[in-house]
Enzyme design. Structure first.
Site, short mmCIF file in Angstrom:
data_model
loop_
_atom_site.label_atom_id
_atom_site.label_comp_id
_atom_site.label_asym_id
_atom_site.label_seq_id
_atom_site.Cartn_x
_atom_site.Cartn_y
_atom_site.Cartn_z
N CYS A 89 0.88 -1.21 0.00
CA CYS A 89 -0.08 0.02 0.07
C CYS A 89 0.76 1.08 -0.14
CB CYS A 89 -1.01 0.03 0.94
SG CYS A 89 -2.08 -1.36 1.24
N GLN A 155 -4.22 -8.91 6.35
CA GLN A 155 -4.55 -7.60 6.83
C GLN A 155 -5.77 -7.40 7.45
OE1 GLN A 155 -3.65 -4.44 4.02
NE2 GLN A 155 -2.43 -5.29 2.88
N ARG A 218 -20.23 8.48 0.26
CA ARG A 218 -21.70 8.56 0.52
C ARG A 218 -22.17 9.79 1.34
NH1 ARG A 218 -19.50 3.21 1.98
NH2 ARG A 218 -20.45 1.74 0.66
N SER A 244 -11.39 0.53 3.99
CA SER A 244 -11.07 1.36 2.96
C SER A 244 -11.75 0.74 1.64
CB SER A 244 -9.52 1.46 2.43
OG SER A 244 -9.32 0.12 2.23
N HIS A 345 -9.10 3.58 -1.77
CA HIS A 345 -7.69 3.35 -1.46
C HIS A 345 -7.14 2.50 -2.67
CE1 HIS A 345 -3.92 1.76 -0.13
NE2 HIS A 345 -4.41 0.70 0.91
N CYS A 375 0.23 2.05 6.54
CA CYS A 375 0.31 0.79 6.92
C CYS A 375 0.60 -0.08 5.57
CB CYS A 375 -0.60 0.31 7.73
SG CYS A 375 -2.17 0.21 7.05
N GLY A 377 1.57 -4.08 3.65
CA GLY A 377 1.68 -5.40 3.94
C GLY A 377 3.15 -6.16 4.26
#
Length: 389
Positions: A89, A155, A218, A244, A345, A375, A377
């Protein structure tokens, strides 16, 4: 040591899975944001010395060196090289840090850090699933199994572990998710993203439109609606609504030297103040931004009170909440325009995406220092501190 400056930072508006950006080939999305930083700075495209592109799922349409593919889909000349990197990420946040290191070492003067991910056209984990189905093995090696016997690197499980460790309830996570949507909706309505978004033309049933609004927000989100979403694990607290959103998108940041500022008549938006990356527990996995931030602040000679805005990627709601609790941060400074729970994401594109939002938000609020962390992986985290100019 030479300084590294950000002179432009852009992103596409996020597209939902199967949504408005589903028709865009990822190399063309990548090319579009490369073109945007060239157009906005007015620099000679041939002056770009490298493109560093983050991408996590490097297969299919994102295979065969997506960074170079994006250059070939842009107005940059063939003489501009490119490389594709995967730090999960944090891929394009690491692209920023590699670009800054190239500038600070004096080896290059103009580098574009960027990222792209079409999670519609190249689904998350697609390459690993193909190998597993073909009986060609998995990414966990025998030596890793010996070191972490029976452990699944997940995760989702890491997010649940963080929630358990810090005592977060389902209600707290859902309230945080609601606030992410509220902030993103308010930011959109007041035009906070206008300067950072690159519009892409897309076909809709109503005809061709320019996509400039993040599709995942939303605007009518309610706690009741978020709280009704099914949990990912029985007895847990994580749901798709407090995690996400899957997202398509691309982003880019141009990083230059002081010499390039003068030679090309560029105006800096920010100076890169600190670069930090750390590794930690690969099982809990998502907790490392807490400890990476400690190290970054110490190396920079700063305290959390010195930072005006923070962008902490909302991979799962427990991550920014645990980060706030650990560092003693001010919730009012965190993800002020919403985060990945609302905005999406797009994996390899999120690092430069968050930096685009952070730099422009610092200019709009008048803040001086911004901190971004992610953060990643495997239990890794990047921290980048910038100073608005």
């Amino acid at each position: 040591m030479p300084e590294a400056y950000i002179v432009e930072a852009v992103r596409t508006a996020g597209g939902k899975r199967g949504g408005k950006l589903a028709g865009w080939h990822p190399a063309d999305m990548g090319g579009a944001v490369l073109d945007a930083v060239i157009d906005r700075t007015g620099i000679d495209p041939a002056a770009v010395e490298d493109v560093i592109m983050g991408c996590v799922s490097q297969g299919g349409e994102q295979g065969f060196q997506i960074g170079r593919g994006s250059v070939l889909a842009s107005k940059l000349p063939e003489s501009v090289p490119a490389v594709s990197i995967d730090r999960q990420c944090g891929s394009s946040q690491q692209a920023i840090q590699f670009a800054a290191q190239a500038i600070m070492s004096g080896t290059q003067d103009v580098v574009i850090a960027s990222g792209v991910e079409s999670m519609t056209r190249v689904p998350m984990g697609a390459t690993g699933m193909l190998f597993a189905k073909a009986g060609l093995g998995t990414s966990k090696s025998p030596r890793q199994e010996a070191r972490y016997p029976g452990v699944q690197f997940s995760q989702f499980m890491g997010a649940q572990m963080i929630a358990d460790k810090y005592g977060f309830t389902r209600e707290q996570l859902d309230e945080y998710a609601l606030e992410s949507h509220r902030r993103a909706a308010a930011a959109t309505e007041r035009g906070a993203f206008k300067d950072e978004i690159v519009g892409l033309m897309v076909e809709t049933p109503e005809g061709e439109i320019c996509h400039v609004t993040d599709e995942g927000i939303r605007f009518d989100a309610t706690f009741e609606g978020i709280h009704a979403v099914k949990l990912l694990q029985e007895g847990g607290v994580i749901s798709a609504a407090n995690a996400s959103q899957i997202c398509d998108g691309a982003s880019a940041v141009m990083v230059v030297s002081e010499r390039a500022l003068k030679e090309h008549g560029l105006t800096p938006l920010a100076r890169i103040h600190n670069l930090t990356v750390t590794g930690g527990d690969p099982v809990v996995m998502l907790e490392e931004p807490l400890f990476a931030t400690d190290k970054a602040l110490k190396r920079a000679g700063m305290k959390i009170e010195d930072i005006d805005l923070y962008e902490v990627n909302e991979a799962f709601a427990p991550v920014p909440l645990a980060w706030l609790k650990h560092v003693g941060g001010d919730p009012a400074k965190l993800n002020v325009n919403g985060g990945a729970i609302a905005l999406g994401h797009p994996l390899g594109a999120s690092g430069t995406k968050l930096m685009a939002t952070l730099v422009h938000a610092l200019h709009k609020t008048g803040g001086r220092y911004g901190l971004q962390t992610m953060c990643e992986g495997g239990g890794i985290a990047n921290v980048t501190i910038v100073e608005r100019l």
